[in-house]
Design an enzyme around this catalytic site. Structure first.
Site, short mmCIF file in Angstrom:
data_model
loop_
_atom_site.label_atom_id
_atom_site.label_comp_id
_atom_site.label_asym_id
_atom_site.label_seq_id
_atom_site.Cartn_x
_atom_site.Cartn_y
_atom_site.Cartn_z
N GLY A 10 2.80 23.11 125.52
CA GLY A 10 3.45 24.24 126.19
C GLY A 10 2.64 25.50 125.98
O GLY A 10 3.19 26.60 125.91
N LEU A 15 6.76 31.37 125.51
CA LEU A 15 6.86 31.33 124.05
C LEU A 15 5.47 31.39 123.42
O LEU A 15 5.25 32.13 122.45
CB LEU A 15 7.59 30.06 123.60
CG LEU A 15 7.66 29.83 122.09
CD1 LEU A 15 8.41 30.97 121.41
CD2 LEU A 15 8.32 28.49 121.77
N ALA A 16 4.54 30.62 123.97
CA ALA A 16 3.18 30.62 123.43
C ALA A 16 2.53 31.98 123.59
O ALA A 16 1.93 32.52 122.64
CB ALA A 16 2.34 29.55 124.13
N ARG A 44 -0.47 22.11 131.85
CA ARG A 44 -0.79 21.34 133.06
C ARG A 44 -1.62 22.14 134.06
O ARG A 44 -1.99 21.63 135.10
CB ARG A 44 0.50 20.88 133.72
CG ARG A 44 1.34 19.97 132.82
CD ARG A 44 2.62 19.51 133.49
NE ARG A 44 2.35 18.64 134.62
CZ ARG A 44 3.28 17.98 135.30
NH1 ARG A 44 4.55 18.12 134.95
NH2 ARG A 44 2.96 17.21 136.30
N ASP A 86 -0.99 16.07 131.43
CA ASP A 86 0.43 15.86 131.71
C ASP A 86 1.06 15.31 130.45
O ASP A 86 0.84 14.15 130.08
CB ASP A 86 0.59 14.88 132.88
CG ASP A 86 2.04 14.72 133.31
OD1 ASP A 86 2.94 15.03 132.51
OD2 ASP A 86 2.28 14.25 134.44
N ASP A 173 14.07 28.01 113.62
CA ASP A 173 15.12 28.90 114.09
C ASP A 173 14.61 30.31 113.79
O ASP A 173 14.60 30.74 112.64
CB ASP A 173 16.44 28.64 113.34
CG ASP A 173 17.57 29.52 113.82
OD1 ASP A 173 17.29 30.58 114.41
OD2 ASP A 173 18.75 29.18 113.60
N HIS A 174 14.14 31.01 114.84
CA HIS A 174 13.42 32.26 114.60
C HIS A 174 14.29 33.31 113.91
O HIS A 174 13.77 34.22 113.27
CB HIS A 174 12.84 32.81 115.90
CG HIS A 174 13.85 33.36 116.86
ND1 HIS A 174 14.51 32.55 117.77
CD2 HIS A 174 14.33 34.61 117.04
CE1 HIS A 174 15.33 33.30 118.48
NE2 HIS A 174 15.25 34.54 118.06
N LYS A 178 13.64 36.50 110.41
CA LYS A 178 13.82 37.94 110.52
C LYS A 178 13.99 38.58 109.15
O LYS A 178 14.63 38.02 108.26
CB LYS A 178 15.03 38.25 111.42
CG LYS A 178 14.79 37.87 112.89
CD LYS A 178 15.95 38.27 113.76
CE LYS A 178 15.69 37.91 115.22
NZ LYS A 178 14.57 38.69 115.79
N ASP A 231 24.01 27.24 122.29
CA ASP A 231 22.76 28.00 122.32
C ASP A 231 22.64 28.95 121.14
O ASP A 231 21.54 29.19 120.65
CB ASP A 231 22.65 28.78 123.63
CG ASP A 231 21.31 29.47 123.79
OD1 ASP A 231 20.28 28.79 123.70
OD2 ASP A 231 21.30 30.70 124.00
N HIS A 236 21.94 29.60 115.27
CA HIS A 236 21.66 30.93 114.72
C HIS A 236 22.81 31.46 113.86
O HIS A 236 22.62 31.82 112.69
CB HIS A 236 21.42 31.93 115.85
CG HIS A 236 20.18 31.67 116.64
ND1 HIS A 236 19.05 31.10 116.11
CD2 HIS A 236 19.89 31.92 117.94
CE1 HIS A 236 18.13 31.00 117.04
NE2 HIS A 236 18.61 31.49 118.16
#
Length: 455
Positions: A10, A15-16, A44, A86, A173-174, A178, A231, A236
């Site tokens: 990815g 995100l990258a 891809r 792919d 889990d970002h 923090k 989500d 979180h």
């Protein structure tokens, strides 16, 4: 450094570009990545090596925490490689191995980062297994969501565990990276004025809020299948709650911290199904059903307020109220600790731990109003950590901190499978009760605090 490179599946995604490459650039500028480290982005799209590096360069200018300079980036870009494939086709992984070998990259000492949708987790894992990339030293980082329910979460984890060692699977889990989340433990355990009153005898309630002013944007397809409960709450907010509520670990090792957090999940008091409406409010912002890739008759929640209790000696009877939602009046994440009133003449004190966008701690307390005999007023002491320029420049971003922790095999800032399993089981029971005894979905206007029925 306990590995020699990272492969980002990815590597052409937001995100990258927005998080991972800026984090790696910062680590490089700080001297935390060796010159022979390798970063391989996989996507891809048909990019030449130079095209890919130029795209990364443009994102660094806007998103790196440290000041961008051409000289630093020209050195950093020598670490970057791009490979087109792919990711869903197992046969393409033979070419990937040839590419890694040609670059002199030791496949057994890599971190594989799954910055992709969960549907690709299994094909990528099978592809890596096919070409013998999953060894005792290999690590894998996967992004949430960790499944759409307990069944899908178990399927993902079982497939990973078949090929990777447990200790080498990192659930990121970002929020756990923090600064103020990490600081909660210091605030609690290193201050006598707080540690002695952090219990049911003094605390009336705990609120954990994660408000968002944006909608689902381009994530409508994913979000409509998950909703706010899966989500945000299941991962979180539950993780933050476990840090706020856990007992002091026996030592500061990642193992003992995770053990202490795990005891919180085990102590969650089941919600009586028939009482679900007293403990759960679900809402949806007006206009959500017109969002891209969202079903026109969707009943997916974009707002949740959930009241839970922790059934142990420290917290029994104290409500923990978790709230999250989209298209609300503000973008703000915080933990509010409300203390009991000491008399009928004055309100209780509170500690507000501000997580984002500002970071800091605010303490409210009572004092006699000057010039009066008995009138009491509430005053505050506000420490704004993010307001201090030196702190902003020296504080790592969440992904920067988490990537480096993985490189150093430090698991203390990552979600653990037994936590994920326990929280999913708890949330699944809530969902089942909601569907059977409630199914109420309250509509709310965009830009407000959410449904008026919220807890």
């Amino acid at each position: 450094m306990k590995n020699n490179g990272i492969v980002i599946f990815g590597g052409t995604g937001d995100l990258a570009y927005r998080k991972l490459f800026p984090a790696l650039y910062n680590l490089f500028c700080l001297g935390k990545l060796p010159r022979d480290y390798r970063i391989v982005g996989i996507g891809r799209r048909d990019y030449s090596q130079e095209d890919y590096k130029n795209i990364v360069r443009d994102w660094m200018k806007d998103f790196s925490r440290l000041k961008y300079t051409e000289s630093d980036f020209n050195e950093f870009k020598e670490l970057i490689h791009y490979y087109e494939m792919d990711m869903s086709k197992e046969e393409d992984y033979n070419g990937l191995i040839d590419f890694l070998n040609n670059q002199g990259i030791i496949k057994s000492e890599l971190i594989y980062y799954y910055a992709v949708s969960p549907q690709l987790f299994l094909p990528i894992t099978n592809g890596l297994k096919k070409v013998q990339c999953c060894t005792g030293k290999t690590k894998v980082i996967i992004e949430k969501p960790f499944g759409e329910n307990i069944e899908s979460a178990e399927k993902v984890y079982d497939s990973l565990r078949e090929y990777f060692k447990d200790e080498n699977i990192y659930h990121i889990d970002h929020y756990l990276g923090k600064e103020m989340i990490i600081n909660i433990m210091t605030l609690r355990f290193e201050n006598a004025i707080f540690s002695g009153v952090w219990n049911k005898d003094f605390i009336e309630k705990v609120e954990i809020n994660a408000y968002e002013s944006v909608g689902v944007d381009s994530r409508g397809g994913y979000y409509d299948k998950s909703g706010a409960l899966a989500d945000m709450v299941q991962n979180h907010l539950f993780q933050i709650m476990s840090i706020v509520a856990m007992e002091k670990p026996e030592d500061s090792s990642s193992y003992m911290i995770k053990e202490a957090q795990g005891e919180v999940f085990k102590s969650l008091k089941p919600i009586i199904s028939e009482n679900i409406d007293e403990n759960l409010v679900m809402g949806q912002y007006k206009g959500y059903r017109e969002e891209e890739k969202v079903n026109s008759d969707s009943t997916t929640e974009t707002y949740v307020s959930l009241k839970v209790e922790i059934d142990n000696d420290r917290w029994r009877g104290v409500p923990f109220i978790l709230r999250t939602g989209k298209k609300l009046h503000t973008r703000e994440s915080e933990v509010v600790i409300s203390f009991k009133s000491m008399s009928k003449n004055a309100g209780g004190n509170s500690i507000i731990i501000k997580i984002q966008p500002d970071e800091g701690v605010k303490l409210d307390f009572n004092i006699k109003k000057p010039g009066t005999e008995n009138q009491i007023e509430k005053v505050g002491m506000d420490f704004c950590q993010s307001c201090i320029l030196e702190n902003r420049e020296n504080t790592p971003e969440a992904y920067e901190r988490l990537l480096y922790a993985c490189m150093e095999s430090d698991r203390s800032l990552f979600s653990q499978w037994n936590h994920i399993e326990l929280s999913w089981n708890y949330i699944n029971n809530i969902i089942d009760s909601y569907k059977k005894y409630s199914n109420k979905l309250y509509m709310y206007e965009q830009g407000t605090k959410g449904p008026k029925e919220a807890l």
